[in-house]
Design a protein around this motif. Structure first.
Motif, mmCIF file in Angstrom:
data_model
loop_
_atom_site.group_PDB
_atom_site.id
_atom_site.type_symbol
_atom_site.label_atom_id
_atom_site.label_comp_id
_atom_site.label_asym_id
_atom_site.label_seq_id
_atom_site.Cartn_x
_atom_site.Cartn_y
_atom_site.Cartn_z
ATOM 1 N N THR A 244 0.841 -1.207 0.000
ATOM 2 C CA THR A 244 0.000 0.000 0.000
ATOM 3 C C THR A 244 0.869 1.246 0.000
ATOM 4 O O THR A 244 0.603 2.209 -0.743
ATOM 5 C CB THR A 244 -0.930 0.007 1.226
ATOM 6 O OG1 THR A 244 -1.810 -1.112 1.155
ATOM 7 C CG2 THR A 244 -1.743 1.293 1.281
ATOM 8 N N PHE A 245 1.922 1.251 0.803
ATOM 9 C CA PHE A 245 2.830 2.401 0.851
ATOM 10 C C PHE A 245 3.486 2.628 -0.514
ATOM 11 O O PHE A 245 3.567 3.764 -0.997
ATOM 12 C CB PHE A 245 3.897 2.169 1.921
ATOM 13 C CG PHE A 245 4.836 3.327 2.110
ATOM 14 C CD1 PHE A 245 4.415 4.497 2.712
ATOM 15 C CD2 PHE A 245 6.155 3.253 1.658
ATOM 16 C CE1 PHE A 245 5.270 5.576 2.887
ATOM 17 C CE2 PHE A 245 7.017 4.320 1.828
ATOM 18 C CZ PHE A 245 6.580 5.481 2.440
ATOM 19 N N ILE A 246 3.925 1.556 -1.151
ATOM 20 C CA ILE A 246 4.547 1.659 -2.470
ATOM 21 C C ILE A 246 3.552 2.192 -3.497
ATOM 22 O O ILE A 246 3.895 3.037 -4.334
ATOM 23 C CB ILE A 246 5.102 0.287 -2.908
ATOM 24 C CG1 ILE A 246 6.335 -0.076 -2.064
ATOM 25 C CG2 ILE A 246 5.460 0.285 -4.388
ATOM 26 C CD1 ILE A 246 6.811 -1.498 -2.270
ATOM 27 N N LEU B 43 14.312 7.562 -8.723
ATOM 28 C CA LEU B 43 13.865 6.690 -7.644
ATOM 29 C C LEU B 43 13.456 5.348 -8.229
ATOM 30 O O LEU B 43 12.651 5.282 -9.166
ATOM 31 C CB LEU B 43 12.675 7.318 -6.910
ATOM 32 C CG LEU B 43 12.033 6.468 -5.811
ATOM 33 C CD1 LEU B 43 13.018 6.217 -4.664
ATOM 34 C CD2 LEU B 43 10.758 7.127 -5.286
ATOM 35 N N LEU B 44 14.010 4.272 -7.673
ATOM 36 C CA LEU B 44 13.688 2.921 -8.117
ATOM 37 C C LEU B 44 13.056 2.159 -6.956
ATOM 38 O O LEU B 44 13.563 2.205 -5.828
ATOM 39 C CB LEU B 44 14.948 2.197 -8.589
ATOM 40 C CG LEU B 44 15.499 2.675 -9.929
ATOM 41 C CD1 LEU B 44 16.989 2.387 -10.036
ATOM 42 C CD2 LEU B 44 14.750 2.005 -11.075
ATOM 43 N N ILE B 45 11.963 1.476 -7.238
ATOM 44 C CA ILE B 45 11.272 0.694 -6.217
ATOM 45 C C ILE B 45 11.238 -0.757 -6.682
ATOM 46 O O ILE B 45 10.609 -1.076 -7.693
ATOM 47 C CB ILE B 45 9.843 1.211 -5.973
ATOM 48 C CG1 ILE B 45 9.872 2.699 -5.604
ATOM 49 C CG2 ILE B 45 9.166 0.407 -4.880
ATOM 50 C CD1 ILE B 45 8.495 3.343 -5.526
ATOM 51 N N PHE B 46 11.920 -1.622 -5.950
ATOM 52 C CA PHE B 46 11.979 -3.040 -6.288
ATOM 53 C C PHE B 46 11.244 -3.838 -5.215
ATOM 54 O O PHE B 46 11.642 -3.844 -4.053
ATOM 55 C CB PHE B 46 13.429 -3.526 -6.372
ATOM 56 C CG PHE B 46 14.236 -2.856 -7.448
ATOM 57 C CD1 PHE B 46 13.789 -2.817 -8.746
ATOM 58 C CD2 PHE B 46 15.459 -2.266 -7.147
ATOM 59 C CE1 PHE B 46 14.539 -2.202 -9.747
ATOM 60 C CE2 PHE B 46 16.218 -1.661 -8.121
ATOM 61 C CZ PHE B 46 15.756 -1.624 -9.431
ATOM 62 N N ASP B 47 10.169 -4.510 -5.613
ATOM 63 C CA ASP B 47 9.386 -5.325 -4.689
ATOM 64 C C ASP B 47 9.744 -6.798 -4.915
ATOM 65 O O ASP B 47 9.405 -7.369 -5.950
ATOM 66 C CB ASP B 47 7.891 -5.086 -4.933
ATOM 67 C CG ASP B 47 7.019 -5.626 -3.803
ATOM 68 O OD1 ASP B 47 7.558 -6.324 -2.910
ATOM 69 O OD2 ASP B 47 5.803 -5.367 -3.814
ATOM 70 N N ASP C 24 5.792 13.386 -11.555
ATOM 71 C CA ASP C 24 6.935 12.766 -10.878
ATOM 72 C C ASP C 24 7.016 11.262 -11.139
ATOM 73 O O ASP C 24 8.067 10.648 -10.942
ATOM 74 C CB ASP C 24 6.862 13.014 -9.367
ATOM 75 C CG ASP C 24 7.062 14.476 -9.018
ATOM 76 O OD1 ASP C 24 7.823 15.152 -9.735
ATOM 77 O OD2 ASP C 24 6.456 14.944 -8.031
ATOM 78 N N THR C 25 5.918 10.656 -11.586
ATOM 79 C CA THR C 25 5.956 9.218 -11.849
ATOM 80 C C THR C 25 6.925 8.869 -12.978
ATOM 81 O O THR C 25 7.406 7.741 -13.058
ATOM 82 C CB THR C 25 4.555 8.677 -12.188
ATOM 83 O OG1 THR C 25 4.021 9.406 -13.303
ATOM 84 C CG2 THR C 25 3.617 8.823 -10.999
ATOM 85 N N SER C 26 7.228 9.845 -13.840
ATOM 86 C CA SER C 26 8.205 9.590 -14.910
ATOM 87 C C SER C 26 9.621 9.502 -14.356
ATOM 88 O O SER C 26 10.536 9.029 -15.041
ATOM 89 C CB SER C 26 8.140 10.695 -15.976
ATOM 90 O OG SER C 26 8.529 11.945 -15.427
ATOM 91 N N LEU C 27 9.809 9.960 -13.107
ATOM 92 C CA LEU C 27 11.118 9.901 -12.452
ATOM 93 C C LEU C 27 11.252 8.669 -11.561
ATOM 94 O O LEU C 27 12.244 8.518 -10.854
ATOM 95 C CB LEU C 27 11.329 11.165 -11.607
ATOM 96 C CG LEU C 27 11.191 12.510 -12.337
ATOM 97 C CD1 LEU C 27 11.309 13.659 -11.345
ATOM 98 C CD2 LEU C 27 12.244 12.628 -13.428
ATOM 99 N N ILE C 28 10.223 7.813 -11.600
ATOM 100 C CA ILE C 28 10.193 6.619 -10.744
ATOM 101 C C ILE C 28 10.172 5.370 -11.612
ATOM 102 O O ILE C 28 9.463 5.300 -12.615
ATOM 103 C CB ILE C 28 8.949 6.637 -9.830
ATOM 104 C CG1 ILE C 28 8.968 7.872 -8.914
ATOM 105 C CG2 ILE C 28 8.873 5.363 -8.991
ATOM 106 C CD1 ILE C 28 7.700 8.048 -8.099
ATOM 107 N N GLY C 29 10.946 4.372 -11.233
ATOM 108 C CA GLY C 29 10.890 3.053 -11.854
ATOM 109 C C GLY C 29 10.377 2.061 -10.831
ATOM 110 O O GLY C 29 10.885 2.012 -9.714
ATOM 111 N N TYR C 30 9.358 1.275 -11.202
ATOM 112 C CA TYR C 30 8.715 0.378 -10.243
ATOM 113 C C TYR C 30 8.699 -1.046 -10.779
ATOM 114 O O TYR C 30 8.137 -1.314 -11.850
ATOM 115 C CB TYR C 30 7.291 0.868 -9.978
ATOM 116 C CG TYR C 30 6.462 -0.023 -9.078
ATOM 117 C CD1 TYR C 30 7.026 -0.722 -8.014
ATOM 118 C CD2 TYR C 30 5.087 -0.146 -9.284
ATOM 119 C CE1 TYR C 30 6.253 -1.543 -7.185
ATOM 120 C CE2 TYR C 30 4.304 -0.942 -8.461
ATOM 121 C CZ TYR C 30 4.891 -1.641 -7.417
ATOM 122 O OH TYR C 30 4.127 -2.440 -6.611
ATOM 123 N N LEU C 31 9.333 -1.952 -10.036
ATOM 124 C CA LEU C 31 9.299 -3.373 -10.348
ATOM 125 C C LEU C 31 8.399 -4.057 -9.326
ATOM 126 O O LEU C 31 8.808 -4.304 -8.186
ATOM 127 C CB LEU C 31 10.709 -3.968 -10.293
ATOM 128 C CG LEU C 31 10.828 -5.469 -10.565
ATOM 129 C CD1 LEU C 31 10.460 -5.783 -12.015
ATOM 130 C CD2 LEU C 31 12.233 -5.965 -10.265
#
Length: 310
Positions: A44-46, A152-156, A71-78
């Motif tokens: 949920t936080f991610i 910013l990269l988010i790896f789950d 800002d979502t264009s500056l974020i990479g989400y896996l």
């Protein structure tokens, strides 16, 4: 400077509270561990950071200002649940998703080829996604996450499904991304990876942050006075005013003993008094692993709540 600052984030779904007044500060150019048991609120936080959903209350700051749709264009989400278009060819798929993140097609093609070569899978460029093994598909998804050079990269759970060799390759790439200036949020149950990679962590349990700080400081905070020593000869006798022996074993180099220091003496005094009586070859304080701390914190907090409910 913090790239992400979550201020009093609360999110509820009908009768379930996913996040309750959560505050997290993520420094720029760091690898930040987002930890917690299943259902704790991490996903949920991610999703809130990615603007997939919105908090009921609280604020997310990106670079010290309220986060914006752009800002979502500056974020990479896996995400943990991978998703690729099975009928598309590998190269086309990577370029297509890079364009969705705002990259010009020609630049996306160049970077696509560079990343395929980096992972030694250039020969798969013209193959359809469905022809790849699960591990190969995950490499492709990793590339689609990082190709637009997000800040910013988010790896789950990025290591899920990888063999040890490819998991190590991925770890090195995450370290390289940090060296190149990116900030990484790593959500994982692999506590060994947390110790290897993360600078700081937040542990969420039952919708609340229950532990937070630098990994090195947390491990020191939870130390239990355990020490490993090696002696070339002789046997340690128990001395209750100094230590208690937890375990010992012999090998070709002598004896290895794990002991627990008495609370009323310092480490220096322990070393001095042991060295005066025994030929010590090595002396090492044993810090608890992040896995131990994770279990102790979550189970301790849950047990406390259960006792209150009884």
């Amino acid at each position: 400077m913090h790239i992400i600052e979550a201020i009093n984030i609360t999110k509820k779904y009908e009768k379930h509270t996913a996040l309750n007044n959560v505050c997290i500060q993520i420094p720029g150019n760091s690898i930040y561990g987002l930890l917690g048991p299943n259902g704790a609120g991490k996903t949920t936080f991610i999703r809130i950071i990615n603007r997939i959903t919105a908090p009921d209350s609280g604020t997310i700051l990106f670079d010290n200002r309220p986060i914006q749709p752009a800002d979502t264009s500056l974020i990479g989400y896996l995400p943990e649940e991978r998703g690729l278009y099975k009928k598309m060819r590998v190269g086309e798929h990577i370029v297509y998703l890079a364009q969705l993140k705002g990259m010009p097609r020609n630049e996306a093609k160049i970077r696509m080829k560079q990343w395929l070569a980096r992972f030694d899978i250039s020969h798969w460029e013209k193959r359809q996604i469905e022809e790849l093994s699960k591990g190969m598909q995950q490499k492709v998804q990793f590339i689609t996450t990082v190709i637009h050079t997000p800040r910013l990269l988010i790896f789950d759970e990025p290591f899920s499904g990888f063999d040890p060799i490819n998991a190590e390759l991925l770890k090195q790439e995450i370290i390289n991304l940090k060296k190149e200036g990116a900030t990484v949020i790593l959500s994982t149950h692999n506590m060994n990876s947390v110790e290897e990679l993360c600078d700081e962590i937040s542990l969420i349990n039952r919708s609340q942050v229950v532990l937070q700080g630098k990994v090195s400081e947390i491990r020191n905070r939870y130390k239990k006075g355990l020490f490993k020593i090696k002696v070339s000869s002789g046997e340690l006798s128990a001395e209750e005013n100094l230590y208690t022996i937890i375990s010992e074993k012999s090998n070709s180099e002598g004896r290895e003993i794990i002991l627990k220091k008495a609370d009323n003496i310092s480490i220096n005094e322990l070393i001095t008094r042991l060295a005066a009586k025994y030929p010590i070859n090595a002396f090492e304080e044993m810090l608890p692993s992040m896995n131990e701390i994770f279990i102790d914190t979550v189970e301790g907090r849950n047990n406390t709540k259960n006792e209150r409910n009884e």
